[in-house]
Design a protein around this motif. Structure first.
Motif, mmCIF file in Angstrom:
data_model
loop_
_atom_site.group_PDB
_atom_site.id
_atom_site.type_symbol
_atom_site.label_atom_id
_atom_site.label_comp_id
_atom_site.label_asym_id
_atom_site.label_seq_id
_atom_site.Cartn_x
_atom_site.Cartn_y
_atom_site.Cartn_z
ATOM 1 N N THR A 69 0.843 -1.194 0.000
ATOM 2 C CA THR A 69 0.000 0.000 0.000
ATOM 3 C C THR A 69 0.880 1.245 0.000
ATOM 4 N N ILE A 70 0.448 2.239 -0.772
ATOM 5 C CA ILE A 70 1.229 3.466 -0.929
ATOM 6 C C ILE A 70 0.347 4.682 -0.636
ATOM 7 N N PRO A 71 0.896 5.787 -0.133
ATOM 8 C CA PRO A 71 0.102 6.986 0.147
ATOM 9 C C PRO A 71 -0.577 7.513 -1.123
ATOM 10 N N ALA A 72 -1.895 7.550 -1.102
ATOM 11 C CA ALA A 72 -2.659 7.837 -2.313
ATOM 12 C C ALA A 72 -2.399 9.233 -2.853
ATOM 13 N N ARG A 73 -2.585 10.247 -2.029
ATOM 14 C CA ARG A 73 -2.496 11.620 -2.523
ATOM 15 C C ARG A 73 -1.047 11.992 -2.853
ATOM 16 N N LYS A 74 -0.110 11.521 -2.069
ATOM 17 C CA LYS A 74 1.299 11.836 -2.356
ATOM 18 C C LYS A 74 1.706 11.262 -3.702
ATOM 19 N N PHE A 75 1.319 10.011 -3.944
ATOM 20 C CA PHE A 75 1.682 9.371 -5.211
ATOM 21 C C PHE A 75 1.015 10.082 -6.389
ATOM 22 N N TYR A 76 -0.265 10.437 -6.223
ATOM 23 C CA TYR A 76 -0.973 11.145 -7.295
ATOM 24 C C TYR A 76 -0.346 12.514 -7.549
ATOM 25 N N ASP A 77 -0.031 13.255 -6.483
ATOM 26 C CA ASP A 77 0.552 14.595 -6.638
ATOM 27 C C ASP A 77 1.923 14.537 -7.306
ATOM 28 N N ILE A 78 2.683 13.517 -6.985
ATOM 29 C CA ILE A 78 3.994 13.357 -7.641
ATOM 30 C C ILE A 78 3.796 13.134 -9.138
ATOM 31 N N CYS A 79 2.929 12.211 -9.480
ATOM 32 C CA CYS A 79 2.687 11.914 -10.900
ATOM 33 C C CYS A 79 2.118 13.131 -11.635
ATOM 34 N N ARG A 80 1.192 13.821 -10.974
ATOM 35 C CA ARG A 80 0.523 14.967 -11.602
ATOM 36 C C ARG A 80 1.484 16.111 -11.892
ATOM 37 N N ASN A 81 2.474 16.283 -11.037
ATOM 38 C CA ASN A 81 3.378 17.427 -11.172
ATOM 39 C C ASN A 81 4.652 17.134 -11.959
ATOM 40 N N LEU A 82 4.814 15.906 -12.385
ATOM 41 C CA LEU A 82 5.933 15.603 -13.276
ATOM 42 C C LEU A 82 5.611 16.129 -14.683
ATOM 43 N N PRO A 83 6.617 16.388 -15.492
ATOM 44 C CA PRO A 83 6.378 16.904 -16.856
ATOM 45 C C PRO A 83 5.580 15.920 -17.710
ATOM 46 N N ASP A 84 4.900 16.441 -18.722
ATOM 47 C CA ASP A 84 4.159 15.593 -19.650
ATOM 48 C C ASP A 84 5.081 14.556 -20.272
ATOM 49 N N ASN A 85 4.518 13.371 -20.507
ATOM 50 C CA ASN A 85 5.216 12.266 -21.169
ATOM 51 C C ASN A 85 6.415 11.753 -20.377
ATOM 52 N N SER A 86 6.423 12.004 -19.082
ATOM 53 C CA SER A 86 7.503 11.467 -18.245
ATOM 54 C C SER A 86 7.410 9.942 -18.165
ATOM 55 N N ILE A 87 8.554 9.316 -18.020
ATOM 56 C CA ILE A 87 8.634 7.872 -17.787
ATOM 57 C C ILE A 87 8.976 7.656 -16.318
ATOM 58 N N LEU A 88 8.152 6.883 -15.617
ATOM 59 C CA LEU A 88 8.380 6.620 -14.196
ATOM 60 C C LEU A 88 8.983 5.240 -14.015
ATOM 61 N N LYS A 89 9.953 5.153 -13.136
ATOM 62 C CA LYS A 89 10.535 3.874 -12.736
ATOM 63 C C LYS A 89 10.217 3.678 -11.252
ATOM 64 N N LEU A 90 9.465 2.646 -10.957
ATOM 65 C CA LEU A 90 9.044 2.375 -9.592
ATOM 66 C C LEU A 90 9.800 1.166 -9.051
ATOM 67 N N GLU A 91 10.365 1.317 -7.853
ATOM 68 C CA GLU A 91 11.084 0.227 -7.192
ATOM 69 C C GLU A 91 10.558 0.083 -5.773
ATOM 70 N N PHE A 92 10.480 -1.145 -5.281
ATOM 71 C CA PHE A 92 9.955 -1.408 -3.947
ATOM 72 C C PHE A 92 10.993 -2.174 -3.128
ATOM 73 N N TYR A 93 11.426 -1.596 -2.019
ATOM 74 C CA TYR A 93 12.259 -2.330 -1.057
ATOM 75 C C TYR A 93 12.353 -1.568 0.254
ATOM 76 N N ASP A 94 12.583 -2.329 1.353
ATOM 77 C CA ASP A 94 12.709 -1.760 2.700
ATOM 78 C C ASP A 94 11.523 -0.865 3.060
ATOM 79 N N ASN A 95 10.319 -1.330 2.746
ATOM 80 C CA ASN A 95 9.089 -0.597 3.079
ATOM 81 C C ASN A 95 9.031 0.791 2.457
ATOM 82 N N LYS A 96 9.673 0.956 1.332
ATOM 83 C CA LYS A 96 9.680 2.236 0.622
ATOM 84 C C LYS A 96 9.302 2.015 -0.841
ATOM 85 N N LEU A 97 8.643 3.031 -1.387
ATOM 86 C CA LEU A 97 8.444 3.080 -2.832
ATOM 87 C C LEU A 97 9.375 4.156 -3.376
#
Length: 366
Positions: A69-97
């Motif tokens: 589970t990940i913080p909903a609004r924080k994750f959305y705000d990060i994605c929303r404020n990145l530049p258009d057509n950005s490529i996201l790389k998501l990694e999961f370890y040590d209880n962190k995204l």
């Protein structure tokens, strides 16, 4: 494991699902989204314990990542404020995204998925298909009559009555009643259910005016709607809705007919000088004429006179002007009818050429 995904592939779904996240949730984990990745599907789930929304995003590559589970609004705000057509790389370890995109880097906390609540598995009693446009029409034409935080909790939502090949939506706050009926192609058993106010509002956000079929699954205490890549589930209100048919089939003796748009514009103008607390407008019916009058505490007066079709005795009725405007903004017809008996009885408002929409308003006694 890394997940690589385009920003635009996430935004719409995250926006839709974040609407049900409460500002003050009863449990900290309700601030989070449940994230599942299996094979070619990325799935987000949000819930407030009353409503659950699941959205599926289809990927170009096969992945296998454990639920988290990940913080909903924080994750959305990060994605929303990145530049258009950005490529996201998501990694999961040590209880962190870990989120990386170009030269941006974010590390946000997660919570174990085992503590994430979900609406219990339930048995479907009725299952059928309906177009998005039809369900949206049923809601939009009746939602404004729902009560708000009424102690009679069964009024804080919309009643859906299913019978044979007809679905009817009904709402009332005790002062007005809205009824919409539509025909469908399936033969269904007689069933009642009350969708709560928040469920009505959130479902309406997801629907569009297309003829795309969506699936409805109805249980004893829940309803599930499957549309596009979204699964919407809501608990239902357990209560007895008032017997609206006692009012609906009342014998009205007096009828007036007027041009709908002309009447609407007259009410809009008189509303300007109406009392903002009482919202009372006076309707005086005489032979083929309607006089609409409103006033306020500053002793200002607005008056409109329009030609109508009316051939009964002179009658004066006081109504809530906003209730009338809600109806006139909803009925899309050239003509509109008012049916009533006297100054103290209910007023039925409808399109004379179509009985699928019926509205009843109680008069104000001064």
């Amino acid at each position: 494991m890394k997940l690589i995904i385009k920003r635009e592939k996430l935004l719409k779904e995250l926006h839709q699902i974040n609407n049900i996240i409460s500002n003050k949730p009863s449990l900290p984990i309700l601030n989070n989204l449940l994230l599942n990745i299996k094979d070619y599907v990325l799935q987000f789930t949000a819930t407030d314990l009353e409503i659950e929304i699941i959205t599926n995003i289809y990927l170009n590559q096969k992945y296998k990542i454990e639920s988290i589970t990940i913080p909903a609004r924080k994750f959305y705000d990060i994605c929303r404020n990145l530049p258009d057509n950005s490529i996201l790389k998501l990694e999961f370890y040590d209880n962190k995204l870990i989120i990386k995109s170009n030269k941006s880097y974010f590390s946000i906390s997660t919570l174990p998925s085992i503590n994430f609540p979900n609406i219990n598995i339930w048995k479907t009693k009725i299952n059928f298909f309906i177009s998005q446009a039809t369900l949206k029409y049923l809601i939009e034409t009746t939602k404004f009559s729902m009560a708000q935080q009424d102690i009679r909790y069964y009024l804080n939502g919309i009643l859906f009555e299913i019978k044979e090949k007809t679905i009817r939506s009904v709402s009332t706050d005790g002062h007005r009643l809205s009824i919409c009926s539509v025909k469908i192609n399936e033969l269904l058993p007689h069933h009642f259910m009350i969708l709560p106010r928040k469920g009505v509002i959130e479902l309406l956000r997801l629907l569009d005016n297309s003829e795309t079929l969506i699936e409805l699954q109805i249980g004893n205490n829940n309803i599930r709607i499957i549309l596009n890549n979204i699964i919407f589930t809501s608990k239902l209100i357990d209560g007895n809705f008032p017997n609206y048919k006692q009012i609906l089939y009342k014998n009205y003796k007096k009828t007036l007919e007027a041009p709908c748009e002309l009447l609407k514009q007259a009410f809009l103008r008189t509303a300007i000088l109406s009392n903002k607390k009482l919202l009372v407008t006076k309707l005086f019916f005489s032979k083929n004429q309607l006089k609409i009058t409103s006033n306020n505490i500053e002793q200002e007066i607005a008056e409109e006179i329009i030609d109508i079709i009316y051939n009964d005795v002179d009658t004066e009725i006081h109504l809530n002007i906003n209730y009338i405007l809600d109806i006139l903004n909803t009925i899309k017809s050239k003509k509109i009818q008012f049916l009533f008996n006297d100054a103290y009885s209910s007023v039925l408002i409808k399109n004379p050429e179509n009985n699928n929409l019926i509205y009843i308003v109680m008069p104000i006694r001064l």
